[in-house]
Design an enzyme around this catalytic site. Structure first.
Site, PDB file in Angstrom:
ATOM      1  N   ASP A  70       0.832  -1.210   0.000  1.00 42.76           N
ATOM      2  CA  ASP A  70       0.000   0.000   0.000  1.00 42.76           C
ATOM      3  C   ASP A  70       0.870   1.265   0.000  1.00 42.76           C
ATOM      4  O   ASP A  70       2.092   1.204   0.092  1.00 42.76           O
ATOM      5  CB  ASP A  70      -0.905  -0.055   1.246  1.00 42.76           C
ATOM      6  CG  ASP A  70      -2.196   0.723   1.083  1.00 42.76           C
ATOM      7  OD1 ASP A  70      -2.365   1.435   0.076  1.00 42.76           O
ATOM      8  OD2 ASP A  70      -3.053   0.634   1.995  1.00 42.76           O
TER       9      ASP A  70
ATOM     10  N   TRP B 123      -3.044   3.246  -5.750  1.00 41.96           N
ATOM     11  CA  TRP B 123      -4.263   3.983  -6.146  1.00 41.96           C
ATOM     12  C   TRP B 123      -4.144   4.699  -7.493  1.00 41.96           C
ATOM     13  O   TRP B 123      -4.799   5.726  -7.724  1.00 41.96           O
ATOM     14  CB  TRP B 123      -4.635   5.001  -5.064  1.00 41.96           C
ATOM     15  CG  TRP B 123      -4.413   4.574  -3.658  1.00 41.96           C
ATOM     16  CD1 TRP B 123      -4.874   3.422  -3.080  1.00 41.96           C
ATOM     17  CD2 TRP B 123      -3.675   5.258  -2.639  1.00 41.96           C
ATOM     18  NE1 TRP B 123      -4.472   3.364  -1.775  1.00 41.96           N
ATOM     19  CE2 TRP B 123      -3.747   4.471  -1.479  1.00 41.96           C
ATOM     20  CE3 TRP B 123      -2.972   6.472  -2.592  1.00 41.96           C
ATOM     21  CZ2 TRP B 123      -3.133   4.839  -0.285  1.00 41.96           C
ATOM     22  CZ3 TRP B 123      -2.362   6.848  -1.407  1.00 41.96           C
ATOM     23  CH2 TRP B 123      -2.442   6.029  -0.278  1.00 41.96           C
ATOM     24  N   GLY B 124      -3.303   4.192  -8.391  1.00 38.89           N
ATOM     25  CA  GLY B 124      -3.171   4.829  -9.708  1.00 38.89           C
ATOM     26  C   GLY B 124      -2.239   6.023  -9.707  1.00 38.89           C
ATOM     27  O   GLY B 124      -2.044   6.668 -10.744  1.00 38.89           O
TER      28      GLY B 124
ATOM     29  N   ASP C 164      -9.915   3.545  -3.574  1.00 31.90           N
ATOM     30  CA  ASP C 164     -10.736   2.388  -3.188  1.00 31.90           C
ATOM     31  C   ASP C 164     -12.138   2.394  -3.779  1.00 31.90           C
ATOM     32  O   ASP C 164     -12.806   3.429  -3.854  1.00 31.90           O
ATOM     33  CB  ASP C 164     -10.903   2.339  -1.664  1.00 31.90           C
ATOM     34  CG  ASP C 164      -9.596   2.049  -0.953  1.00 31.90           C
ATOM     35  OD1 ASP C 164      -8.547   2.022  -1.620  1.00 31.90           O
ATOM     36  OD2 ASP C 164      -9.640   1.862   0.272  1.00 31.90           O
TER      37      ASP C 164
HETATM   38  C1  GAL Z   1      -6.035   1.477   1.334  1.00 29.51           C
HETATM   39  C2  GAL Z   1      -6.161   0.389   0.271  1.00 29.51           C
HETATM   40  C3  GAL Z   1      -7.264  -0.560   0.688  1.00 29.51           C
HETATM   41  C4  GAL Z   1      -6.930  -1.166   2.028  1.00 29.51           C
HETATM   42  C5  GAL Z   1      -6.696  -0.048   3.034  1.00 29.51           C
HETATM   43  C6  GAL Z   1      -6.195  -0.532   4.395  1.00 29.51           C
HETATM   44  O1  GAL Z   1      -4.990   2.344   1.020  1.00 29.51           O
HETATM   45  O2  GAL Z   1      -6.413   0.992  -0.952  1.00 29.51           O
HETATM   46  O3  GAL Z   1      -7.474  -1.554  -0.284  1.00 29.51           O
HETATM   47  O4  GAL Z   1      -5.807  -1.981   1.898  1.00 29.51           O
HETATM   48  O5  GAL Z   1      -5.704   0.857   2.565  1.00 29.51           O
HETATM   49  O6  GAL Z   1      -6.106   0.564   5.253  1.00 29.51           O
END
Ligand code: GAL
Length: 419
Positions: free
Chosen positions: A155, A192-193, A213
């Protein structure tokens, strides 16, 4: 005409398939020759996860037939860790919620012939302020390998404190560390692209998120979500299914075996969509070659959602050998009303997938002329058409096909095979 931009792309894809088939040293990994399939904790459980939830879900993947249908990765998202590293600087599982540690869970999952995924982050902290891997990439990759981890979702939270390095640099360091870890670990980027990974992520990852998301909603985005691929939404954005599909207009031509644009976890079975909306969701994730990672609680999922996730013909479209995503066809579509997408399947000139999505009122008839879809050399032949969701053959067609009485938010998913 049809697939104008993607002709070159198709050639590139065919080369890639050949390379994959013959075990090219540059692509190497069999695991990303097709979009990955599995289950992830985040959409339903957020950080409220524990060992028995993971193990029950893994067993349920087997008992429901999902494992047999191809869903093989059990991915433990944020929430598995303790808030501190151990005395040797290693990430560690929360010992209350994961008493056997990740290696214990991995053993359980491997016994079921499934694979285990874990979550970390390219920042100092992840999104929940658990320790990220920034500065610890080598150690963390080796630790995951020693636990028997098969998949890393990586992430981008807390990366900003580490912003002397760009996202590409931070994500590359982990890619190299995984390669040197001594274990084949699928590398799934989740930034996230950011910085348009469809141009570069294939150099070192197996898949990459192309947007912020998803949320459990067919058409309504959370506020602030923008609609195209080139305007960015960060994590927790709240992108609807329709907007995620919209963003893929600019990206689907980049799909190729080896590294897949990831439209985020499936919201099928999370309780906000009608059966037609869930079919639409699955049709596009399959035909656009997104990873198919279930986000619902499969221990309580409804029969109709489960049937969608198990539809063999739809899964075959996702896992087709060519790895070519369907393209949006603006000449055949009416903005805000009907979307037509199409693309070739593995037998190239003789098999196609077509998607006809009705965004408007129920009861419309949609006529699709084949000369808007095929290259001229493939016209004049007869094609057998199969309706994937109705599970019926529609007979033979030559010049066009008319779909009658299409409901609102329904997608007709067709496979055409040359006779
Ligand atoms: C976001 C990610 C999600 C999930 C989340 C956990 O950045 O896009 O899919 O993993 O973090 O906090």
């Amino acid at each position: 005409m049809a697939f104008p931009e993607s002709k070159l792309k198709m050639l590139k894809n065919i080369t890639v398939i050949a390379l994959v088939a013959f075990g090219s040293p540059c692509l190497g990994k069999i695991s990303s020759a097709k979009p990955q399939m599995g289950w992830n904790t985040w959409n339903t459980f957020k950080s409220h996860i524990n060992q028995s939830l993971i193990e029950n879900t893994a067993s349920t993947l087997v008992s429901t037939g999902l494992a047999r249908a191809g869903y093989e990765y059990v991915v433990i998202d944020e929430g598995w860790q303790a808030y501190t590293r151990d005395a040797n600087g290693r990430q560690q599982a929360n010992s209350t919620t994961f008493p056997s540690g990740i290696s214990g869970v991995a053993k359980y999952i491997h016994k079921l012939s499934l694979k285990v995924g874990i979550y970390s982050d390219a920042g100092i902290y992840d999104c929940g302020f658990f320790p990220g891997s920034y500065g610890y990439e080598e150690l963390d990759a080796k630790t995951y390998a020693s636990w028997g981890v098969d998949y890393l979702k990586y992430d981008n939270c807390g990366g900003f404190q580490a912003n002397t390095l760009s996202a590409q640099e931070r994500f590359t360091i982990m890619g190299n560390s995984l390669k040197n870890s001594g274990r084949d670990i699928f590398y799934s980027l989740c930034q996230w692209g950011n910085q348009f990974p469809w141009f570069w992520a294939d150099q070192f990852s197996d898949s990459y998120r192309m947007s912020g998301d998803i949320t459990s909603s067919f058409a309504a985005d959370k506020s602030g979500v923008c609609k195209t691929a080139y305007c960015l939404n960060t994590g927790y954005a709240g992108v609807s299914v329709l907007t995620m599909i919209r963003k893929m207009r600019e990206i689907s031509g980049f799909q190729a075996p080896g590294s897949w644009a990831d439209m985020d976890m499936l919201e099928i079975g999370t309780g906000t969509m009608t059966e037609f909306e869930e079919q639409t969701h699955f049709s596009f994730w399959a035909a656009l070659k997104s990873p198919l990672i279930i986000g619902a609680d499969i221990t309580t999922i409804s029969k109709s959602s489960l049937a969608i996730l198990l539809n063999k013909d739809a899964i075959a479209i996702s896992q087709d050998n060519a790895g070519v995503a369907a393209s949006y066809l603006p000449d055949l579509s009416i903005e805000g009303s009907v979307q037509i997408w199409a693309g070739p399947l593995s037998t190239g000139n003789s098999k196609y997938v077509i998607l006809a999505l009705n965004e408007g009122q129920s009861g419309v008839n949609i006529t699709i002329p084949l000369n808007g879809i095929f290259k001229p050399e493939n016209l004049g032949a007869r094609y057998k058409a199969r309706d994937v969701w109705d599970r019926k053959n529609l007979g033979t067609i030559e010049s066009d096909i008319t779909l009658t009485n299409v409901s609102s938010h329904q997608t007709k998913l067709l496979v055409l095979s040359r006779e």
